[in-house]
Design an enzyme around this catalytic site. Structure first.
Site, PDB file in Angstrom:
ATOM      1  N   TYR A  52       0.911 -17.791 -14.423  1.00  0.00           N
ATOM      2  CA  TYR A  52      -0.267 -19.016 -14.524  1.00  0.00           C
ATOM      3  C   TYR A  52      -0.316 -20.158 -13.284  1.00  0.00           C
ATOM      4  O   TYR A  52       0.722 -21.274 -14.231  1.00  0.00           O
ATOM      5  CB  TYR A  52      -1.293 -18.976 -15.770  1.00  0.00           C
ATOM      6  CG  TYR A  52      -1.466 -17.207 -16.271  1.00  0.00           C
ATOM      7  CD1 TYR A  52      -1.304 -16.388 -16.066  1.00  0.00           C
ATOM      8  CD2 TYR A  52      -1.756 -18.259 -17.701  1.00  0.00           C
ATOM      9  CE1 TYR A  52      -1.902 -15.935 -16.427  1.00  0.00           C
ATOM     10  CE2 TYR A  52      -2.662 -16.898 -18.025  1.00  0.00           C
ATOM     11  CZ  TYR A  52      -2.370 -15.456 -17.296  1.00  0.00           C
ATOM     12  OH  TYR A  52      -3.188 -14.203 -18.725  1.00  0.00           O
ATOM     13  N   SER A 216     -10.693 -11.115 -20.327  1.00  0.00           N
ATOM     14  CA  SER A 216     -11.830 -11.123 -19.715  1.00  0.00           C
ATOM     15  C   SER A 216     -13.068 -10.727 -19.645  1.00  0.00           C
ATOM     16  O   SER A 216     -13.716  -9.617 -19.320  1.00  0.00           O
ATOM     17  CB  SER A 216     -11.704 -10.014 -17.894  1.00  0.00           C
ATOM     18  OG  SER A 216     -10.308 -10.976 -17.336  1.00  0.00           O
ATOM     19  N   PRO A 217     -13.821 -10.971 -21.454  1.00  0.00           N
ATOM     20  CA  PRO A 217     -14.328 -10.294 -22.151  1.00  0.00           C
ATOM     21  C   PRO A 217     -15.857 -10.205 -21.307  1.00  0.00           C
ATOM     22  O   PRO A 217     -16.869  -9.872 -21.692  1.00  0.00           O
ATOM     23  CB  PRO A 217     -14.131 -12.089 -23.355  1.00  0.00           C
ATOM     24  CG  PRO A 217     -14.370 -12.512 -22.359  1.00  0.00           C
ATOM     25  CD  PRO A 217     -12.860 -12.281 -21.437  1.00  0.00           C
ATOM     26  N   GLY A 224     -15.579  -7.715  -9.992  1.00  0.00           N
ATOM     27  CA  GLY A 224     -17.112  -7.966  -9.741  1.00  0.00           C
ATOM     28  C   GLY A 224     -17.516  -9.010  -9.961  1.00  0.00           C
ATOM     29  O   GLY A 224     -18.975  -9.227  -9.954  1.00  0.00           O
ATOM     30  N   PHE A 227     -20.288 -10.620 -15.946  1.00  0.00           N
ATOM     31  CA  PHE A 227     -21.859  -9.603 -15.624  1.00  0.00           C
ATOM     32  C   PHE A 227     -23.519 -10.735 -16.038  1.00  0.00           C
ATOM     33  O   PHE A 227     -24.291  -9.947 -16.375  1.00  0.00           O
ATOM     34  CB  PHE A 227     -21.685  -8.809 -16.519  1.00  0.00           C
ATOM     35  CG  PHE A 227     -21.373  -8.838 -18.240  1.00  0.00           C
ATOM     36  CD1 PHE A 227     -22.154  -9.287 -18.862  1.00  0.00           C
ATOM     37  CD2 PHE A 227     -20.234  -8.943 -18.548  1.00  0.00           C
ATOM     38  CE1 PHE A 227     -22.206  -9.217 -20.281  1.00  0.00           C
ATOM     39  CE2 PHE A 227     -19.608  -8.899 -20.123  1.00  0.00           C
ATOM     40  CZ  PHE A 227     -20.529  -9.084 -20.889  1.00  0.00           C
TER      41      PHE A 227
END
Length: 306
Positions: A52, A216-217, A224, A227
């Protein structure tokens, strides 16, 4: 803060993990304030990785620990990951030991509470992993161990020689990216979701007392983007907004509550460096979606129900 079991260790830990991938964006003062905000809200579990920011995130975090005596090492849980190198993966004994030494130096701590192997290594030699884990444990550098992005048989291969319980598996999971659930729901069907990409890792984790840490919830498939508010997911966002109004919270909180509702007792990794967003995610601990609400969100993301 909601607590969940950490694998079969007998320990309980916060359901929300503070993901540290973006903390390198903050200066020392802002990062210190962010850490205190997390702690004040019960989020004392911090997830790092040696890659990271090329180690910068761990360095900044360690600088705060050194400069702020009000943050006691024994009051926080530090987890880091290693095994990803430039262009390849490496779980050799030599590299694991060297990586952990670097992590400890950057975080300015004597030990990690948890170490995870970041990605499966096609050239893994379980005996070397076992030897590295033994040395790290015996020297007091690492207290608990786990993996990240591993399938059940890869875990079983490690367990053939690794003595320490593998308590954790970090896996990508969100409402749209939920093959772990879809492959079970669409079992015996000829639909895309029925394809088992991960060896029934969700059921395996529950059977073997491994805690899933959802990374990545809020991510869409194939990287992409988020959401939330995305025009490609009108039904999902409509459902999120409806439930957010019903519960008096944000859509972010509802999306996080969807993950925490699963009976596997997952932890959710909050990857934001924004205090307001972290607080929204933490609020999910106070909401328990009904079974019907969980399925409504799942279906609104485009998943079929055979």
């Amino acid at each position: 803060m909601k607590q969940v079991a950490l694998g079969g260790s007998g320990m309980t830990v916060p359901a929300i993990i503070v993901g540290c991938m973006r903390l390198g964006e903050l200066d020392t003062q802002a990062l210190g304030h962010f850490i205190h905000t997390a702690l004040d809200n019960g989020a004392n579990y911090f997830d790092h990785a040696d890659i990271y920011g090329g180690g910068v995130c761990e360095e900044h975090f360690g600088a705060v620990l050194r400069s702020d005596p009000s943050i006691r090492r024994e009051d926080i849980i530090l987890q880091s990951k290693c095994g990803i190198r430039q262009g390849f993966y490496d779980s050799s004994k030599e590299y694991l030991l060297r990586s952990v030494d670097g992590i400890l130096k950057r975080l300015q701590t004597d030990y990690l509470d948890v170490l995870l192997i970041h990605r499966p290594d096609a050239l893994v030699e379980p005996e070397e992993v076992a030897a590295a884990f033994d040395e790290l444990e015996q020297k007091g550098k690492v207290r608990h161990f786990g993996v990240s992005n591993h399938k059940p048989m890869q875990i079983e291969l490690l367990k053939r020689t690794v003595r320490q319980p593998l308590l954790i598996n970090q896996l990508q999971f969100s409402i749209p990216v939920s093959n772990m659930a879809a492959s079970g729901l669409e079992v015996n069907m000829d639909t895309p979701g029925s394809i088992d990409h991960d060896g029934s890792v969700l059921d395996y984790s529950r059977l073997h007392d491994m805690t899933i840490q959802a990374w990545s919830p809020f991510q869409t498939p194939n990287w992409g983007g988020c959401f939330l508010g995305d025009a490609r997911y009108p039904e999902l966002n409509k459902e999120l907004d409806t439930l957010a109004a019903q519960y008096g919270v944000s859509a972010t909180t509802v999306a996080a509550a969807w993950i925490l509702r699963h009976p596997a007792g997952m932890q959710l990794i909050a990857g934001s460096a924004k205090e307001s967003r972290l607080k929204e995610i933490i609020q999910a601990c106070d909401i328990r979606l009904t079974r019907e609400e969980w399925y409504r969100l799942y279906l609104s993301a485009g998943h079929p129900l055979p």
